[in-house]
Enzyme design. Sequence first.
Site, PDB file in Angstrom:
ATOM      1  N   LYS A 176       0.932  -1.262  -0.208  1.00  0.00           N
ATOM      2  CA  LYS A 176      -0.072  -0.147  -0.086  1.00  0.00           C
ATOM      3  C   LYS A 176       0.839   1.013   0.053  1.00  0.00           C
ATOM      4  CE  LYS A 176      -3.732   2.562   0.216  1.00  0.00           C
ATOM      5  NZ  LYS A 176      -4.731   2.557   1.123  1.00  0.00           N
ATOM      6  N   LYS A 244      -1.140  11.330   6.500  1.00  0.00           N
ATOM      7  CA  LYS A 244      -0.959  10.061   7.292  1.00  0.00           C
ATOM      8  C   LYS A 244       0.020   8.962   6.432  1.00  0.00           C
ATOM      9  CE  LYS A 244      -3.848   6.923   7.994  1.00  0.00           C
ATOM     10  NZ  LYS A 244      -3.897   5.521   7.288  1.00  0.00           N
TER      11      LYS A 244
END
Length: 292
Positions: A176, A244
């Site tokens: 990811k 983030k």
Amino acid sequence: MLTPENTVIGFIGTGVMGKSMAGHLLNAGYSLVVYSRTKERASDLLDSGAVWADTPKEVAERAAVIFTMVGYPTDVEEVFLGESGLLQHGKPGSYFIDMTTSAPSLAVKIYEEAKKKGIHAIDAPVSGGDVGAREAKLSIMVGGEEEAFEAVRPLLEYLGTNIVYQGKPGAGQHTKMCNQIAIASNMIGVCEAIIYAEKAGLDPENVLKSITTGAAGSWSLSNLAPRMLNGNFEPGFYIKHFIKDMKIAIDEAERMEMDVPGLSLAKSLYDLLAEKGEENSGTQALYKYWKN
């Protein structure tokens, strides 16, 4: 086999994407127990037959398979490792599937703690945004033991169309990070292309007809550029969550002694937008950097 007749599923985190994902499992006939910090976000699911739990502990006590889709690594840590968390109260033989984009090192820690209790933990972050979640066309990147992955694969198939086992615990999260790195620089290119078209006096929508199907084509260009042009900056994926993710990727790259100038530039631009109050906008709001 994890069938609707013998399996209760838990779902923690019913936000922009989680609500749609949980809904697909409910529509597949599974009994569903849900928990979210804001109960109102689960109202549609509850109206459709899901059962509310007041804590992650209650979810762990009721469900044999638990999906989590929360915001930040700190949330993941609290949900899994807190006093009322899943690992403290989960049943041996349960499957925990964290679909949050989180730190690879945390995924490994959760896997190791789960294994001590006879629980199968899988990291399975996703890509595809609100559209992919709604249409059950997510890309799902999986890390963990392959046997556990194969056991839950039929459930993942209700959520996505591109489901790839990447390897050991943490491998899904590392994959990811690759995804987010690619998106970060691409979003800059998409915005600059649209702004360039506008300044050149072109019709940007007409420009998209030419460039979305050529070598410049990308998911962001096809799906997010039209939102920019329509002034739609609602979140399919929040800027605050993208920041983030980029920070996680930068930290991981530093550990591997890798320079990531494109990613660092993208994060700096998104940081500026967040400082201007855009943290709850969708990532396509990067367009506003050139407009402000």
